[in-house]
Enzyme design. Structure first.
Site, PDB file in Angstrom:
ATOM      1  N   THR A 139     -10.762  -0.125  -0.767  1.00  0.00           N
ATOM      2  CA  THR A 139     -10.653   0.172   0.646  1.00  0.00           C
ATOM      3  C   THR A 139      -9.914   1.490   0.881  1.00  0.00           C
ATOM      4  O   THR A 139      -9.047   1.853   0.096  1.00  0.00           O
ATOM      5  CB  THR A 139      -9.885  -1.013   1.245  1.00  0.00           C
ATOM      6  OG1 THR A 139     -10.692  -2.160   1.071  1.00  0.00           O
ATOM      7  CG2 THR A 139      -9.521  -0.838   2.677  1.00  0.00           C
TER       8      THR A 139
ATOM      9  N   THR B 106      -4.410  -2.865   2.561  1.00  0.00           N
ATOM     10  CA  THR B 106      -5.486  -3.105   1.599  1.00  0.00           C
ATOM     11  C   THR B 106      -5.070  -4.237   0.685  1.00  0.00           C
ATOM     12  O   THR B 106      -3.900  -4.379   0.353  1.00  0.00           O
ATOM     13  CB  THR B 106      -5.799  -1.829   0.785  1.00  0.00           C
ATOM     14  OG1 THR B 106      -6.779  -2.152  -0.207  1.00  0.00           O
ATOM     15  CG2 THR B 106      -4.573  -1.254   0.099  1.00  0.00           C
TER      16      THR B 106
HETATM   17  N1  ASP Z   1      -8.701  -5.899   2.438  1.00  0.00           N
HETATM   18  C1  ASP Z   1     -10.095  -5.754   2.102  1.00  0.00           C
HETATM   19  C2  ASP Z   1     -10.791  -7.021   2.463  1.00  0.00           C
HETATM   20  O1  ASP Z   1     -10.237  -8.097   2.237  1.00  0.00           O
HETATM   21  C3  ASP Z   1     -10.350  -5.454   0.674  1.00  0.00           C
HETATM   22  C4  ASP Z   1      -9.468  -4.401   0.050  1.00  0.00           C
HETATM   23  O2  ASP Z   1      -8.568  -3.900   0.690  1.00  0.00           O
HETATM   24  O3  ASP Z   1      -9.677  -4.055  -1.118  1.00  0.00           O
HETATM   25  O4  ASP Z   1     -11.903  -6.953   2.928  1.00  0.00           O
END
Ligand code: ASP
Length: 328
Positions: A196, A247
């Site tokens: 992300t 994230t």
């Molecule tokens: N937070 C994001 C999600 O759960 C994924 C990530 O940050 O890598 O969609």
């Protein structure tokens, strides 16, 4: 990008240093700063338990440095926090190294469903899109929802129809099947990629903004929406406290309302950004089993990254132009 396809948000962020910055704007067009401040930006490229040394560290470093250089230039010229966040995220969405926009990870049935959000700390306005499959830059659609609708969150087909109507660039879903890579990138398996992307910025007028964009995580169920487009979970910005982008394992960030909780601790308990973020990420979320982290900048320009995973790619730039890029 063809001229006809440039939507209002994109156009506005390209020209707005001239429209909105008090000291860079033509006479009569300026929205004067309430106060002058130093500026600062912090950007992330995802968190996880990666052993980053095995990755193409140089490519990620170069990508982050490029974004930070551009942000510095924009902010120094009087660009707004909102435009800086938008620009940083568009760049990273277009870069297949990252799990957002072009390089988004596929869900359990091999489809790409993208989420993004943006928030303006000056007025607590926010916009978000979730589970979109045909929008090239979901962050532009999120901004358009914020600026051109009375809503905060639009999902799936409704979000796509809205974006198309507002001249946000649409692509075929295959656009996200990244087959042709930049020369330096080996075709990555999903789990090898940093994730992300997000940005949090304080501009020269003392205004804060934050945004986040993602493809979610590997193998998520169709229709699953993570924290990134949820205001208060993955993104929050409030001029009274801080701008935050998260994230990690989104379900935990939603349940713990992470981004908003950090600002609430600052406002109601008088905690510093670092105290509030560390308490939540390094204590509460660890106890709960939620991995990930946040980047943030407070109203005085202090940047902070807090994460409980092995690595979180993040970079900062301040008014003096000094750029740092960290993997851990
Ligand atoms: N937070 C994001 C999600 O759960 C994924 C990530 O940050 O890598 O969609």
């Amino acid at each position: 990008m063809k001229k006809a396809r440039i939507g209002f948000p994109l156009l506005s962020f390209l020209i707005s240093p001239y429209l909105m910055a008090a000291d860079a704007a033509p006479a009569g067009k300026a929205v004067p700063c309430q106060k002058q401040s130093g500026f600062a930006a912090i950007v992330h490229g995802g968190a996880g338990d990666w052993d980053f040394k095995k990755k193409n560290e140089a490519a990620y470093r170069a990508a982050m440095e490029d974004v930070m250089r551009r942000l510095h230039k924009k902010l120094q010229a009087g660009g707004t926090a909102l435009d800086a966040v938008t620009e940083a995220i568009v760049i990273l969405e277009d870069d297949p190294l990252f799990n957002a926009g072009r390089g988004s990870i596929a869900n359990s049935v091999g489809k790409h469903e993208l989420d993004a959000s943006i928030m303006d700390g000056t007025n607590l306005k926010a916009g978000a899109v979730a589970a979109v499959t045909r929008i090239k830059n979901p962050i532009l659609a999120a901004r358009s929802v914020m600026e051109q609708s009375e809503h905060v969150l639009l999902v799936a087909g409704g979000a796509e129809d809205f974006a198309a109507k507002h001249e946000i660039r649409m692509v075929k879903p295959e656009y996200f099947d990244v087959k042709e890579k930049k020369a330096f990138v080996k075709p990555p398996k999903n789990e090898e990629k940093f994730g992300t992307v997000g940005a949090a910025v304080l501009d020269r007028c003392g205004n804060l903004a934050a945004g986040t964009s993602t493809g979610g995580y590997d193998g998520k169920l169709p229709g699953r929406v993570g924290d990134s487009p949820i205001i208060g979970a993955g993104t929050y910005a409030d001029n009274r406290s801080a701008a935050i982008s998260a994230t990690g394992h989104g379900e935990y960030f939603i349940r713990y309302a992470v981004a908003h909780d950090i600002t609430a601790r600052m406002r109601y308990q008088g905690q510093t950004l670092a105290q509030a973020a560390d308490a939540l990420i390094k204590d509460e979320l660890v106890k709960a089993g939620g991995s990930g982290g946040i980047i943030a900048v407070d109203k005085d320009g202090r940047t902070h990254a807090a994460y409980n995973s092995k690595a979180m790619l993040h970079a900062t730039v301040h008014a003096d132009g000094k750029i740092t890029v960290k993997f851990q």
